[in-house]
Design an enzyme around this catalytic site. Structure first.
Site, PDB file in Angstrom:
ATOM      1  N   LYS A 138     -54.620 -16.795 -23.409  1.00 59.69           N
ATOM      2  CA  LYS A 138     -53.580 -15.836 -23.181  1.00 59.69           C
ATOM      3  C   LYS A 138     -53.328 -15.028 -24.797  1.00 59.69           C
ATOM      4  O   LYS A 138     -54.022 -15.539 -25.735  1.00 59.69           O
ATOM      5  CB  LYS A 138     -52.110 -16.598 -22.989  1.00 59.69           C
ATOM      6  CG  LYS A 138     -51.778 -17.426 -24.095  1.00 59.69           C
ATOM      7  CD  LYS A 138     -50.541 -18.410 -23.576  1.00 59.69           C
ATOM      8  CE  LYS A 138     -50.317 -19.412 -24.605  1.00 59.69           C
ATOM      9  NZ  LYS A 138     -49.402 -20.378 -24.084  1.00 59.69           N
TER      10      LYS A 138
ATOM     11  N   ARG B  79     -37.315 -24.493 -20.959  1.00 60.81           N
ATOM     12  CA  ARG B  79     -37.779 -23.006 -20.985  1.00 60.81           C
ATOM     13  C   ARG B  79     -38.129 -22.610 -19.691  1.00 60.81           C
ATOM     14  O   ARG B  79     -37.500 -21.793 -19.252  1.00 60.81           O
ATOM     15  CB  ARG B  79     -39.269 -23.189 -21.863  1.00 60.81           C
ATOM     16  CG  ARG B  79     -39.752 -21.874 -22.227  1.00 60.81           C
ATOM     17  CD  ARG B  79     -40.729 -21.796 -23.466  1.00 60.81           C
ATOM     18  NE  ARG B  79     -42.133 -22.276 -22.762  1.00 60.81           N
ATOM     19  CZ  ARG B  79     -43.160 -22.349 -23.387  1.00 60.81           C
ATOM     20  NH1 ARG B  79     -43.496 -22.005 -24.548  1.00 60.81           N
ATOM     21  NH2 ARG B  79     -44.425 -22.616 -22.736  1.00 60.81           N
TER      22      ARG B  79
ATOM     23  N   TYR C 259     -45.106   0.609 -53.050  1.00 61.21           N
ATOM     24  CA  TYR C 259     -43.755   1.018 -52.616  1.00 61.21           C
ATOM     25  C   TYR C 259     -42.652   0.412 -53.205  1.00 61.21           C
ATOM     26  O   TYR C 259     -42.746  -0.887 -53.476  1.00 61.21           O
ATOM     27  CB  TYR C 259     -43.509   0.999 -51.159  1.00 61.21           C
ATOM     28  CG  TYR C 259     -44.309   1.886 -50.320  1.00 61.21           C
ATOM     29  CD1 TYR C 259     -44.625   3.177 -50.793  1.00 61.21           C
ATOM     30  CD2 TYR C 259     -45.124   1.630 -49.110  1.00 61.21           C
ATOM     31  CE1 TYR C 259     -45.099   4.206 -49.600  1.00 61.21           C
ATOM     32  CE2 TYR C 259     -45.786   2.396 -48.481  1.00 61.21           C
ATOM     33  CZ  TYR C 259     -45.824   3.563 -48.529  1.00 61.21           C
ATOM     34  OH  TYR C 259     -46.481   4.370 -47.859  1.00 61.21           O
TER      35      TYR C 259
ATOM     36  N   MET D 113     -48.095  -0.613 -44.430  1.00 63.49           N
ATOM     37  CA  MET D 113     -48.670  -0.503 -43.059  1.00 63.49           C
ATOM     38  C   MET D 113     -50.021  -0.822 -42.881  1.00 63.49           C
ATOM     39  O   MET D 113     -50.620  -1.675 -42.202  1.00 63.49           O
ATOM     40  CB  MET D 113     -48.127   0.689 -42.324  1.00 63.49           C
ATOM     41  CG  MET D 113     -48.357   0.717 -40.941  1.00 63.49           C
ATOM     42  SD  MET D 113     -48.112   2.308 -40.145  1.00 63.49           S
ATOM     43  CE  MET D 113     -46.307   2.298 -40.437  1.00 63.49           C
TER      44      MET D 113
HETATM   45  C1  LIG Z   1     -49.752 -21.833 -24.562  1.00 57.45           C
HETATM   46  C2  LIG Z   1     -49.563 -22.849 -23.477  1.00 57.45           C
HETATM   47  C3  LIG Z   1     -50.716 -24.141 -23.720  1.00 57.45           C
HETATM   48  C4  LIG Z   1     -51.642 -24.153 -24.657  1.00 57.45           C
HETATM   49  O1  LIG Z   1     -51.023 -24.978 -25.650  1.00 57.45           O
HETATM   50  P1  LIG Z   1     -51.953 -25.247 -27.170  1.00 57.45           P
HETATM   51  O2  LIG Z   1     -51.006 -25.936 -27.880  1.00 57.45           O
HETATM   52  O3  LIG Z   1     -52.272 -23.938 -27.645  1.00 57.45           O
HETATM   53  O4  LIG Z   1     -53.155 -26.129 -26.550  1.00 57.45           O
HETATM   54  C5  LIG Z   1     -50.794 -25.044 -22.658  1.00 57.45           C
HETATM   55  N1  LIG Z   1     -49.894 -24.887 -21.616  1.00 57.45           N
HETATM   56  C6  LIG Z   1     -48.935 -24.024 -21.540  1.00 57.45           C
HETATM   57  C7  LIG Z   1     -47.776 -23.925 -20.400  1.00 57.45           C
HETATM   58  C8  LIG Z   1     -48.552 -23.088 -22.715  1.00 57.45           C
HETATM   59  O5  LIG Z   1     -47.804 -21.953 -22.468  1.00 57.45           O
END
Ligand SMILES: *Cc1c(COP(=O)(O)O)cnc(C)c1O
Length: 374
Positions: free
Chosen positions: A38, A141, A269, A318
């Site tokens: 991700k 969550r 700045y 920036m």
């Molecule tokens: C992001 C995520 C992971 C990965 O976690 P790491 O600590 O980066 O290994 C695994 N499971 C879920 C549900 C996540 O959101």
């Protein structure tokens, strides 16, 4: 790797291979491996990372949002992809690109079943579309509650359009040994609810609940599959583990100009830095729009130039920042390293009470990515 002559994020695929081998050495043969790619592969490049991981033998990918899965499909990646956080508006995209949704509430389950039942025509109905049931065991969550299981199984018994490919949960504090009791309780809850689910479904989906720290700290909780993100990119949330892992990303740039700043003169700045003595300042073509948090300003953060620490002068702009090179043997055109294997993203992030995850995923898309094998 030749010296950087612009701002670059180097992606070291040999480091990725090393990390993958190390993490798989912690799991039993036969346990499936889900690679979490991700947020652009934790700020690197999800397609480059995913292609390498396919060659290495991963079974599954996970992304947070459907557009991230779409990008992988667009690059001809055919491996199964779990979408961790879909919303009902994404169902069409999910089905069109053969993405597999995490279903985390009764509302989602109801809507996804209705969507799949309405998709296709009389002769060509969707059948057994893979879904993944996410259970909340303490993170609060996303996820079903344990007592949703009866309702879930009733709803699933009435349809042929979806099939549960996996059931999973997420640990809240797998990296924190002080929370071991809490984590063991989460694992126990997951184990118990999985058994009930399997009984009610009449078949056994894949079970998984560990992220990188969970893989390392709770070998008893690997179940059928593990999910690893940060470890693949080189961080283990633990000093001992970090010794075996190699950061995949190195962020570097070059010194575009050097100024001599006299006592009483200022840099940047709002005159964020005022020289108390004769100061040599180097300007770097990287700023907060590239993902260097402004909170690193005023000497909180630093870069490494010819092996020495050059602290950030005044406020980060920036597109640029200025660093103190007084007494550092360097000239315009030299390389500056923001983070990599000697100063890690974890170490730098700690200076602003942040974590490696935040710093590396924040590197903006403007920064050019280059692949290497060190
Ligand atoms: C992001 C995520 C992971 C990965 O976690 P790491 O600590 O980066 O290994 C695994 N499971 C879920 C549900 C996540 O959101």
């Amino acid at each position: 790797m030749p010296k950087a002559n612009e701002t670059l994020l180097e992606i070291d695929l040999n480091a990725l291979d090393n990390n993958y081998q190390y993490i798989t050495s912690k799991i039993k043969p036969g346990t499936k491996f889900m690679a979490v790619v991700k947020a652009y592969g934790y700020g690197s490049d999800s397609v480059i990372i995913a292609k390498e991981l396919i060659d290495l033998g991963v079974d599954y990918f996970a992304v947070a949002y459907p557009s991230e899965g779409e990008a992988l499909r667009g690059a001809s990646i055919e491996a199964p992809i779990l979408v961790l956080h879909p919303l009902p508006i994404n169902f069409e995209l999910i089905v069109n690109r053969c993405l597999e949704p995490s279903i985390y509430s009764l509302r989602m389950l109801e809507e996804f079943i209705a969507f799949t039942e309405a998709t296709g025509n009389q002769e060509n109905r969707l059948e057994n579309y893979p879904i993944h049931l996410k259970f909340n065991t303490g993170l609060n969550r996303l996820g079903f509650a344990e007592n949703d299981i009866s309702k879930i199984s009733e709803m699933l018994a009435k349809t042929k359009s979806v099939k549960v490919k996996s059931a999973f949960s997420h640990l809240a504090a797998s990296e924190d040994i002080n929370e071991k009791k809490f984590t063991l309780k989460q694992i126990e809850t997951f184990q118990r609810l999985s058994e009930e689910l399997i009984l009610k479904l009449g078949y056994k989906p894949l079970l998984h609940c560990t992220n990188t720290s969970g893989i390392i700290n709770y070998p008893e909780a690997h179940f059928d599959m593990v999910r690893s993100g940060i470890g693949l990119y080189g961080f283990g949330n633990d000093k001992e583990e970090n010794k075996h892992l190699k950061p995949v990303g190195t962020l570097k740039t070059e010194l575009s100009q050097i100024h001599t700043v006299k006592t009483g003169e200022s840099v940047g700045y709002n005159r964020g830095f005022i020289a108390k003595k004769l100061t040599r300042s180097a300007t770097l073509p990287i700023g907060y729009a590239d993902g260097i948090p402004r909170s690193f300003g005023k000497s909180t953060g630093w870069v490494t130039i010819n092996g020495e620490k050059a602290f950030i002068l005044g406020d980060i702009c920036m597109d640029m920042m200025m660093v103190d090179v007084t007494g550092i043997n360097c000239e315009e055109g030299d390389e500056a390293i923001v983070f990599g294997s000697s100063v890690t993203a974890e170490e730098l992030a700690a200076a602003i009470n942040s974590i490696s995850y935040e710093l590396i995923t924040g590197i903006s898309q403007r920064v050019k990515r280059v692949v290497c094998r060190k």
